[in-house]
Scaffold this motif. Structure first.
Motif, PDB file in Angstrom:
ATOM      1  N   LYS A   1       2.903  -6.000  16.225  1.00  0.00           N
ATOM      2  CA  LYS A   1       3.480  -4.691  15.905  1.00  0.00           C
ATOM      3  C   LYS A   1       4.998  -4.643  16.120  1.00  0.00           C
ATOM      4  O   LYS A   1       5.734  -4.137  15.265  1.00  0.00           O
ATOM      5  CB  LYS A   1       2.782  -3.574  16.673  1.00  0.00           C
ATOM      6  CG  LYS A   1       2.691  -3.717  18.170  1.00  0.00           C
ATOM      7  CD  LYS A   1       1.805  -2.622  18.765  1.00  0.00           C
ATOM      8  CE  LYS A   1       1.776  -2.689  20.292  1.00  0.00           C
ATOM      9  NZ  LYS A   1       1.148  -3.932  20.781  1.00  0.00           N
TER      10      LYS A   1
ATOM     11  N   ILE B   1       2.888   2.503  14.635  1.00  0.00           N
ATOM     12  CA  ILE B   1       2.316   1.162  14.491  1.00  0.00           C
ATOM     13  C   ILE B   1       1.657   0.806  15.814  1.00  0.00           C
ATOM     14  O   ILE B   1       2.305   0.834  16.862  1.00  0.00           O
ATOM     15  CB  ILE B   1       3.385   0.133  14.125  1.00  0.00           C
ATOM     16  CG1 ILE B   1       4.075   0.512  12.812  1.00  0.00           C
ATOM     17  CG2 ILE B   1       2.773  -1.259  14.011  1.00  0.00           C
ATOM     18  CD1 ILE B   1       5.218  -0.405  12.442  1.00  0.00           C
TER      19      ILE B   1
ATOM     20  N   VAL C   1       3.272  -3.363   3.516  1.00  0.00           N
ATOM     21  CA  VAL C   1       3.230  -1.968   3.960  1.00  0.00           C
ATOM     22  C   VAL C   1       4.497  -1.275   3.484  1.00  0.00           C
ATOM     23  O   VAL C   1       5.516  -1.933   3.245  1.00  0.00           O
ATOM     24  CB  VAL C   1       3.129  -1.894   5.505  1.00  0.00           C
ATOM     25  CG1 VAL C   1       4.377  -2.444   6.174  1.00  0.00           C
ATOM     26  CG2 VAL C   1       2.819  -0.479   5.989  1.00  0.00           C
TER      27      VAL C   1
ATOM     28  N   ARG D   1       0.615   9.369  10.455  1.00  0.00           N
ATOM     29  CA  ARG D   1      -0.092   8.192   9.966  1.00  0.00           C
ATOM     30  C   ARG D   1       0.007   7.091  11.005  1.00  0.00           C
ATOM     31  O   ARG D   1       1.071   6.893  11.604  1.00  0.00           O
ATOM     32  CB  ARG D   1       0.546   7.737   8.651  1.00  0.00           C
ATOM     33  CG  ARG D   1       0.110   6.397   8.091  1.00  0.00           C
ATOM     34  CD  ARG D   1       1.085   6.016   6.990  1.00  0.00           C
ATOM     35  NE  ARG D   1       0.793   4.757   6.351  1.00  0.00           N
ATOM     36  CZ  ARG D   1       1.714   3.950   5.817  1.00  0.00           C
ATOM     37  NH1 ARG D   1       2.983   4.297   5.881  1.00  0.00           N
ATOM     38  NH2 ARG D   1       1.383   2.828   5.237  1.00  0.00           N
TER      39      ARG D   1
ATOM     40  N   ASP E   1      -6.210  -1.557   9.486  1.00  0.00           N
ATOM     41  CA  ASP E   1      -6.714  -0.192   9.332  1.00  0.00           C
ATOM     42  C   ASP E   1      -5.545   0.780   9.239  1.00  0.00           C
ATOM     43  O   ASP E   1      -4.411   0.447   9.617  1.00  0.00           O
ATOM     44  CB  ASP E   1      -7.602   0.180  10.525  1.00  0.00           C
ATOM     45  CG  ASP E   1      -8.644   1.248  10.188  1.00  0.00           C
ATOM     46  OD1 ASP E   1      -8.582   1.803   9.069  1.00  0.00           O
ATOM     47  OD2 ASP E   1      -9.509   1.509  11.042  1.00  0.00           O
ATOM     48  N   GLU E   2      -5.832   1.968   8.729  1.00  0.00           N
ATOM     49  CA  GLU E   2      -4.893   3.088   8.722  1.00  0.00           C
ATOM     50  C   GLU E   2      -5.645   4.346   9.105  1.00  0.00           C
ATOM     51  O   GLU E   2      -6.841   4.475   8.853  1.00  0.00           O
ATOM     52  CB  GLU E   2      -4.247   3.283   7.343  1.00  0.00           C
ATOM     53  CG  GLU E   2      -3.135   2.326   7.007  1.00  0.00           C
ATOM     54  CD  GLU E   2      -2.363   2.780   5.768  1.00  0.00           C
ATOM     55  OE1 GLU E   2      -2.525   3.950   5.359  1.00  0.00           O
ATOM     56  OE2 GLU E   2      -1.613   1.963   5.219  1.00  0.00           O
TER      57      GLU E   2
ATOM     58  N   THR F   1       5.377   7.451  11.012  1.00  0.00           N
ATOM     59  CA  THR F   1       4.329   6.437  11.103  1.00  0.00           C
ATOM     60  C   THR F   1       4.357   5.780  12.471  1.00  0.00           C
ATOM     61  O   THR F   1       5.417   5.366  12.947  1.00  0.00           O
ATOM     62  CB  THR F   1       4.514   5.351  10.035  1.00  0.00           C
ATOM     63  OG1 THR F   1       4.513   5.956   8.742  1.00  0.00           O
ATOM     64  CG2 THR F   1       3.393   4.321  10.105  1.00  0.00           C
TER      65      THR F   1
ATOM     66  N   ILE G   1      -2.506  -6.197   8.967  1.00  0.00           N
ATOM     67  CA  ILE G   1      -2.879  -4.785   8.965  1.00  0.00           C
ATOM     68  C   ILE G   1      -4.379  -4.693   8.728  1.00  0.00           C
ATOM     69  O   ILE G   1      -4.893  -5.220   7.741  1.00  0.00           O
ATOM     70  CB  ILE G   1      -2.106  -4.010   7.889  1.00  0.00           C
ATOM     71  CG1 ILE G   1      -0.618  -3.953   8.257  1.00  0.00           C
ATOM     72  CG2 ILE G   1      -2.666  -2.588   7.736  1.00  0.00           C
ATOM     73  CD1 ILE G   1       0.250  -3.268   7.224  1.00  0.00           C
TER      74      ILE G   1
ATOM     75  N   HIS H   1      -4.920   8.702   9.131  1.00  0.00           N
ATOM     76  CA  HIS H   1      -4.022   9.793   8.777  1.00  0.00           C
ATOM     77  C   HIS H   1      -4.364  11.050   9.569  1.00  0.00           C
ATOM     78  O   HIS H   1      -5.529  11.290   9.900  1.00  0.00           O
ATOM     79  CB  HIS H   1      -4.097  10.076   7.275  1.00  0.00           C
ATOM     80  CG  HIS H   1      -3.626   8.918   6.444  1.00  0.00           C
ATOM     81  ND1 HIS H   1      -2.324   8.773   6.036  1.00  0.00           N
ATOM     82  CD2 HIS H   1      -4.281   7.828   5.977  1.00  0.00           C
ATOM     83  CE1 HIS H   1      -2.194   7.659   5.339  1.00  0.00           C
ATOM     84  NE2 HIS H   1      -3.370   7.063   5.299  1.00  0.00           N
TER      85      HIS H   1
ATOM     86  N   SER I   1       0.828  -1.201   0.000  1.00  0.00           N
ATOM     87  CA  SER I   1       0.000   0.000   0.000  1.00  0.00           C
ATOM     88  C   SER I   1       0.854   1.239   0.000  1.00  0.00           C
ATOM     89  O   SER I   1       1.842   1.345   0.711  1.00  0.00           O
ATOM     90  CB  SER I   1      -0.887  -0.004   1.254  1.00  0.00           C
ATOM     91  OG  SER I   1      -1.502   1.240   1.412  1.00  0.00           O
TER      92      SER I   1
ATOM     93  N   ARG J   1      -0.609   4.270   0.475  1.00  0.00           N
ATOM     94  CA  ARG J   1      -1.364   5.310   1.133  1.00  0.00           C
ATOM     95  C   ARG J   1      -0.497   5.993   2.175  1.00  0.00           C
ATOM     96  O   ARG J   1       0.086   5.379   3.037  1.00  0.00           O
ATOM     97  CB  ARG J   1      -2.608   4.713   1.809  1.00  0.00           C
ATOM     98  CG  ARG J   1      -3.659   4.252   0.836  1.00  0.00           C
ATOM     99  CD  ARG J   1      -4.819   3.631   1.574  1.00  0.00           C
ATOM    100  NE  ARG J   1      -4.408   2.399   2.260  1.00  0.00           N
ATOM    101  CZ  ARG J   1      -5.192   1.732   3.103  1.00  0.00           C
ATOM    102  NH1 ARG J   1      -6.395   2.182   3.386  1.00  0.00           N
ATOM    103  NH2 ARG J   1      -4.756   0.625   3.666  1.00  0.00           N
TER     104      ARG J   1
ATOM    105  N   VAL K   1      -0.742   2.962  11.541  1.00  0.00           N
ATOM    106  CA  VAL K   1      -1.070   1.662  10.954  1.00  0.00           C
ATOM    107  C   VAL K   1      -1.467   0.726  12.092  1.00  0.00           C
ATOM    108  O   VAL K   1      -0.724   0.583  13.064  1.00  0.00           O
ATOM    109  CB  VAL K   1       0.136   1.091  10.179  1.00  0.00           C
ATOM    110  CG1 VAL K   1      -0.174  -0.318   9.686  1.00  0.00           C
ATOM    111  CG2 VAL K   1       0.501   1.999   9.009  1.00  0.00           C
TER     112      VAL K   1
END
Length: 263
Positions: free
Chosen positions: A65, A57, A47, A229, A240-241, A55, A238, A243, A13, A15, A231
């Motif tokens: 994680k 996690i 990812v 972001r 969901d995300e 980011t 994974i 932002h 991804s 994103r 994650v």
């Protein structure tokens, strides 16, 4: 290295990615045990982390994680899939080459500050460079030291520093080599809220002002809110995300995974 690598079958991804990928995983799996005792700590995770991106996690206890971070940082082997740091595939590298990657391209910040008590703050900051046989870029070092507010503490030993100051030394140490990416594992776990806020503010500033890339494992929604972001992992995947997160939004997402208090 003792893991198997496979050719990427899909693109991770993008994103929220920055200008280009600094680190990426495709189809990453980490399995412990066999038969009835088999546990998939990571289950087909894809990812990527873009340059100049912060980011976080997150996930419930046992979600994978920390395993994800350790595999992507070359600190742990993986069962299948692909992990890249820049253009370098970690799968199949021996320990000597992995050590070189970690020294030349990665920075690390852990919950335990991991400072050597007999060295001054400056000596602790410079230690990874010395181990790698490299000379510090003085202008960059001055920028990092100024950013963490340690200019008047460089000759102090860890015992003469507060917990927050010790973690800021650890942050400066991680950035001193100007790494491609910094991996931070619960960096505020041993700090009070004020000291933790100082460390998180520095990490966010290092991304915003110095162009650093930071990947942070945390259980704390407030800490995650400093990232651009988040994650989310659950059961090794994974799920969901988020932002531009707020602490409340992170906590609301965590509640979806069956825990009111993320761990």
């Amino acid at each position: 290295m003792r893991h198997a690598a496979s050719s990427p079958a899909a693109t991770p991804s993008t994103r929220g990615a920055g200008s280009r990928s600094v680190a990426a995983a495709v189809g990453l799996c980490k399995v412990y045990g066999e038969g009835e005792t088999r546990v998939a700590a990571l289950d087909d995770v894809s990812v990527q982390f873009g340059r100049g991106e912060f980011t976080a996690i997150m996930g419930p206890s046992g979600s994978g994680k920390s395993t994800l971070m350790h595999c992507m940082a070359g600190l742990d082997d993986f069962s299948s899939g692909s992990v890249r740091i820049g253009e370098t595939e970690l799968g199949g590298l021996d320990d000597r080459h992995l050590t070189r990657i970690r020294r030349e391209k990665l920075g690390f910040i852990f919950q335990a500050f991991n400072l050597l008590p007999t060295l001054t703050a400056l000596e602790n900051i410079l230690l990874p460079l010395q181990l790698a046989g490299r000379t510090a870029d003085q202008d960059w070092l001055d920028t990092v030291v100024a950013s963490v507010g340690l200019a008047d503490r460089l000759q102090h030993r860890p015992s003469q520093l507060s917990g927050g100051q010790q973690q800021r030394v650890a942050c400066a140490r991680a950035l001193a080599s100007r790494p491609e990416i910094v991996f931070a594992d619960e960096p505020t776990g041993n700090l009070d809220s004020r000291s933790g806020s100082e460390v998180l503010s520095f990490l966010a500033a290092s991304v915003r002002e110095l162009g650093q890339t930071v990947v942070m494992v945390t259980h704390d929604p407030v800490a995650a809110s400093y990232a651009g972001r988040v994650v989310f992992l659950a059961d090794g995947r994974i799920v969901d995300e988020l932002h531009q997160p707020t602490a409340d939004a992170v906590l609301a997402r965590m509640k979806r995974f069956g825990t009111d208090q993320p761990a």
